[in-house]
Design a protein around this motif. Structure first.
Motif, PDB file in Angstrom:
ATOM      1  N   THR A 369       0.843  -1.194   0.000  1.00 54.13           N
ATOM      2  CA  THR A 369       0.000   0.000   0.000  1.00 54.13           C
ATOM      3  C   THR A 369       0.880   1.246   0.000  1.00 54.13           C
ATOM      4  O   THR A 369       1.826   1.353   0.783  1.00 54.13           O
ATOM      5  CB  THR A 369      -0.911   0.005   1.249  1.00 54.13           C
ATOM      6  N   SER A 374      -0.998   2.577  -8.486  1.00 55.49           N
ATOM      7  CA  SER A 374      -2.066   3.289  -9.210  1.00 55.49           C
ATOM      8  C   SER A 374      -1.536   4.549  -9.869  1.00 55.49           C
ATOM      9  O   SER A 374      -1.924   4.893 -10.986  1.00 55.49           O
ATOM     10  CB  SER A 374      -3.209   3.639  -8.248  1.00 55.49           C
ATOM     11  N   GLN A 415      -9.796   1.522  -9.153  1.00 55.51           N
ATOM     12  CA  GLN A 415     -10.013   0.827  -7.885  1.00 55.51           C
ATOM     13  C   GLN A 415     -11.442   1.035  -7.396  1.00 55.51           C
ATOM     14  O   GLN A 415     -12.099   0.114  -6.937  1.00 55.51           O
ATOM     15  CB  GLN A 415      -9.041   1.364  -6.828  1.00 55.51           C
ATOM     16  N   LYS A 416     -11.920   2.280  -7.495  1.00 59.51           N
ATOM     17  CA  LYS A 416     -13.277   2.593  -7.057  1.00 59.51           C
ATOM     18  C   LYS A 416     -14.198   2.492  -8.274  1.00 59.51           C
ATOM     19  O   LYS A 416     -14.241   3.366  -9.123  1.00 59.51           O
ATOM     20  CB  LYS A 416     -13.331   3.998  -6.460  1.00 59.51           C
ATOM     21  N   ASN A 417     -14.930   1.397  -8.346  1.00 56.57           N
ATOM     22  CA  ASN A 417     -15.785   1.158  -9.504  1.00 56.57           C
ATOM     23  C   ASN A 417     -17.058   1.992  -9.412  1.00 56.57           C
ATOM     24  O   ASN A 417     -17.680   2.081  -8.351  1.00 56.57           O
ATOM     25  CB  ASN A 417     -16.160  -0.328  -9.574  1.00 56.57           C
ATOM     26  N   GLN A 477     -17.508  -5.045 -10.226  1.00 57.15           N
ATOM     27  CA  GLN A 477     -16.199  -5.101 -10.876  1.00 57.15           C
ATOM     28  C   GLN A 477     -16.289  -5.733 -12.258  1.00 57.15           C
ATOM     29  O   GLN A 477     -15.703  -5.228 -13.228  1.00 57.15           O
ATOM     30  CB  GLN A 477     -15.217  -5.882  -9.998  1.00 57.15           C
ATOM     31  N   ASP A 495      -6.972  -1.786 -12.328  1.00 55.47           N
ATOM     32  CA  ASP A 495      -6.345  -1.316 -11.100  1.00 55.47           C
ATOM     33  C   ASP A 495      -7.007  -2.008  -9.904  1.00 55.47           C
ATOM     34  O   ASP A 495      -7.960  -1.503  -9.323  1.00 55.47           O
ATOM     35  CB  ASP A 495      -6.489   0.204 -10.989  1.00 55.47           C
ATOM     36  N   ASP A 496      -6.476  -3.176  -9.551  1.00 62.87           N
ATOM     37  CA  ASP A 496      -7.010  -3.980  -8.449  1.00 62.87           C
ATOM     38  C   ASP A 496      -8.509  -4.215  -8.639  1.00 62.87           C
ATOM     39  O   ASP A 496      -9.300  -4.104  -7.694  1.00 62.87           O
ATOM     40  CB  ASP A 496      -6.741  -3.276  -7.110  1.00 62.87           C
ATOM     41  N   SER A 497      -8.887  -4.534  -9.886  1.00 63.26           N
ATOM     42  CA  SER A 497     -10.299  -4.574 -10.259  1.00 63.26           C
ATOM     43  C   SER A 497     -10.917  -5.954 -10.199  1.00 63.26           C
ATOM     44  O   SER A 497     -12.061  -6.138 -10.615  1.00 63.26           O
ATOM     45  CB  SER A 497     -10.464  -4.014 -11.681  1.00 63.26           C
ATOM     46  N   SER A 499     -10.407  -7.764  -7.187  1.00 62.17           N
ATOM     47  CA  SER A 499     -10.182  -8.108  -5.779  1.00 62.17           C
ATOM     48  C   SER A 499     -11.417  -8.693  -5.118  1.00 62.17           C
ATOM     49  O   SER A 499     -11.305  -9.430  -4.127  1.00 62.17           O
ATOM     50  CB  SER A 499      -9.740  -6.853  -5.007  1.00 62.17           C
ATOM     51  N   GLN A 527      -3.281  -7.581  -5.618  1.00 61.44           N
ATOM     52  CA  GLN A 527      -2.668  -7.942  -4.348  1.00 61.44           C
ATOM     53  C   GLN A 527      -2.402  -9.446  -4.287  1.00 61.44           C
ATOM     54  O   GLN A 527      -1.520  -9.897  -3.566  1.00 61.44           O
ATOM     55  CB  GLN A 527      -3.603  -7.543  -3.190  1.00 61.44           C
TER      56      GLN A 527
END
Length: 577
Positions: A369, A374, A415-417, A477, A495-497, A499, A527
């Protein structure tokens, strides 16, 4: 009113010009009415001439009706001009925001932009309407009524003339004192709106942690601060009315004294004194209207400053002359890239990053982190600009491309969908508004979304509520991945999509990528080691720098960070078994 903002009047200039003209005609009728009343008293009543009284009475009624017509029409036209002006302002601000980079948007909070688009524009709209109607009426009324008074009695006219600068000076003094408080009020409004927006968006979290009392306390605290600031401003503005009332009654008293003496000496008739009293009231009422409008203008001035900030904000990214509109392929090159969110001289989030990604490769990025994973990928579609070095796509510096052309070839699932209110079809078609139902369904199958969509009673016509709160995190997602695929991009960034999806679904999505879009460059931030283990190249990030590059096998031998993460997750998986 600010000149920059007045440019938004545009096609409503005609109405904005006609409204004061109609007001002037209304005022002209109103100024002539007291003269007719004086003639009725001094000629008709004094001579007992009923025919003259009737004739003048009919004429007075006609003039009153004409004044009413002009007044009503002026109000209608002014309302159209003000509403149109507000519509154009909202248009200009909203379109301006669309040109903002992430850096520009970071300069304003979301709640602040919402306040400027709503409350601030409403304040400016009201002030504009009052200005082209009431504020236009006041000086015309004052001048014409004073001229009519001067033709009857110069001494009284001079008395009225003295009151104007007295009241004007008081208004200017009050305005200067109140204006800073109104500016502070609207800044606090931003905080208030942010509190409300945050609470509504996070309603489930608030209830889950039973934090309603905390949120109520937070809201009451900022609401009280807005109340206190408004009270300070209104206490200053409240001096308008008593000052106005004092001056008005003082003038009336002087009129009675001077007028009574003139009637006794025979220098003035009763009808003339009556008309002067009416003219005096017209002048004083006009000045009172000015005080009312002045308060609205003070409030609007604070709002217009905030609106102007948005309109004058210079987009950090603009297409250069002759910008390229074709992206050759999905090659990506970072050449000694430095980046800081604070711009030149700020703390670097990326430091001397260099790497080359070939078109069609699958690239994994892992790191702890805050390691700037990103940040790295956000430079590719030029959501931010580098402060040193260069980022190239298709062998060309991204700053040489048209922003529209570049971003059209780079699909990014953040990351924030975010999903929008509308059907699933409508949400997926953000990737291509002209896509057929079959194309939408195909990308949903690739993103492993078709299965759960078919389970909904309405299928692809299922309505997504605001923010996508009626679907799970994993479903959201997959819908966002499908939306990105529909663009048929040369570069796809996740982007961590994945998870929130299970490992099997994650593997199926990656398999579909490899088989169905082999020529698209695919960058996967994750991750989980399993999400990037089969990538052609894995990048290990640490503290804004590249700590290692290679395949999974190579990194297991050469990179301590990757090996530690791999072993910890592998051990965790064995423990689960």
């Amino acid at each position: 009113m600010n000149r920059k903002l007045l440019q938004s009047v545009r096609e409503y200039k005609k109405q904005a010009f006609i409204a004061p003209v109609l007001v002037a005609l209304e005022v002209l009728m109103e100024v002539l009415i007291p003269l007719l009343m004086a003639n009725i008293i001094d000629v008709g009543i004094m001579n007992g001439d009923m025919g003259y009284i009737v004739k003048m009475g009919v004429l007075l009624v006609i003039m009153a009706m004409v004044a009413l017509f002009f007044g009503a029409k002026a109000g209608q036209v002014a309302a159209v001009a003000a509403a149109g002006y507000a519509k154009n302002l909202r248009h200009d601000i909203f379109y301006k925001i669309q040109d903002f980079s992430f850096g520009n948007i970071d300069h304003f909070s979301t709640s602040s932009l919402v306040t400027r688009l709503t409350t601030d524009i409403t304040n400016v709209q009201m002030a504009f309407m009052f200005s082209i109607r009431m504020l236009a009426r006041a000086p015309i009324m004052v001048v014409l009524a004073w001229i009519m008074t001067a033709t009857i009695n110069l001494e009284i006219a001079f008395l009225l003339l003295v009151t104007i600068p007295i009241l004007g000076g008081a208004l200017i003094f009050i305005a200067k004192k109140a204006h800073p408080h109104f500016i502070a009020v609207f800044d606090e409004y931003d905080v208030l709106n942010n509190t409300v927006q945050e609470n509504v968006n996070a309603a489930r979290v608030v209830k889950a942690y039973v934090r309603e009392d905390h949120e109520n306390e937070k809201f009451n605290k900022i609401s009280l601060k807005v109340f206190e600031l408004f009270t300070k401003a209104e206490k200053i503005v409240a001096w308008n009315s008593p000052i106005m009332q004092f001056v008005m009654y003082a003038v009336v008293l002087c009129l009675v004294l001077i007028g009574g003496e003139s009637i006794i000496t025979g220098d003035m008739q009763t009808g003339e004194l009556t008309s002067i009293m009416v003219y005096a009231m017209q002048i004083l009422m006009s000045l009172m209207i000015v005080t009312f409008v002045f308060v609205q203008i003070m409030i609007a001035e604070a709002s217009s400053d905030r609106i102007r900030e948005v309109l004058e904000e210079v987009p950090e990214m603009e297409d250069e002359p002759g910008a390229l509109t074709e992206v050759a392929n999905g090659d990506i090159d970072f050449e000694h890239v430095d980046f800081s969110y604070a711009g030149e001289g700020g703390n670097l989030s990326l430091k001397d990053v260099s790497l080359h990604i070939k078109s069609g490769q699958i690239v994994g990025i892992i790191g702890g982190t805050g390691s700037a994973k990103s940040t790295l990928v956000q430079l590719i579609p030029r959501l931010y600009d580098v402060v040193g070095g260069s980022v190239k796509v298709g062998g060309v510096d991204v700053r040489r491309y048209s922003l529209e052309a570049l971003r059209d070839q780079v699909s990014m699932v953040l990351q924030k969908n975010v999903l929008f209110t509308g059907s699933i079809y409508e949400n997926i078609r953000w990737g291509d508004e002209n896509a057929s139902n079959e194309e939408v369904q195909r990308v949903c199958r690739l993103a492993q979304a078709d299965g759960f969509i078919q389970e909904f009673p309405a299928g692809y016509n299922t309505m997504i509520v605001e923010g996508g709160n009626n679907v799970s995190g994993g479903q959201k997602q997959r819908l966002c991945i499908a939306r990105a695929l529909l663009k048929k991009p040369k570069i796809l960034i996740l982007d961590d999509s994945t998870s929130a999806v299970d490992t099997r679904t994650d593997a199926l999505i990656r398999q579909a990528f490899r088989e169905e879009i082999p020529d698209t460059t695919k960058i996967i931030i994750a991750q989980r080691i399993s999400s990037v283990e089969d990538a052609d190249m894995i990048i290990v990030m640490e503290n804004g720098e590249i700590n290692g590059i290679g395949t999974s096998e190579e990194l297991l031998k050469t990179n301590a960070i990757y090996r530690e993460v791999y072993e910890s997750q592998l051990k965790g998986g064995e423990d689960d078994e």
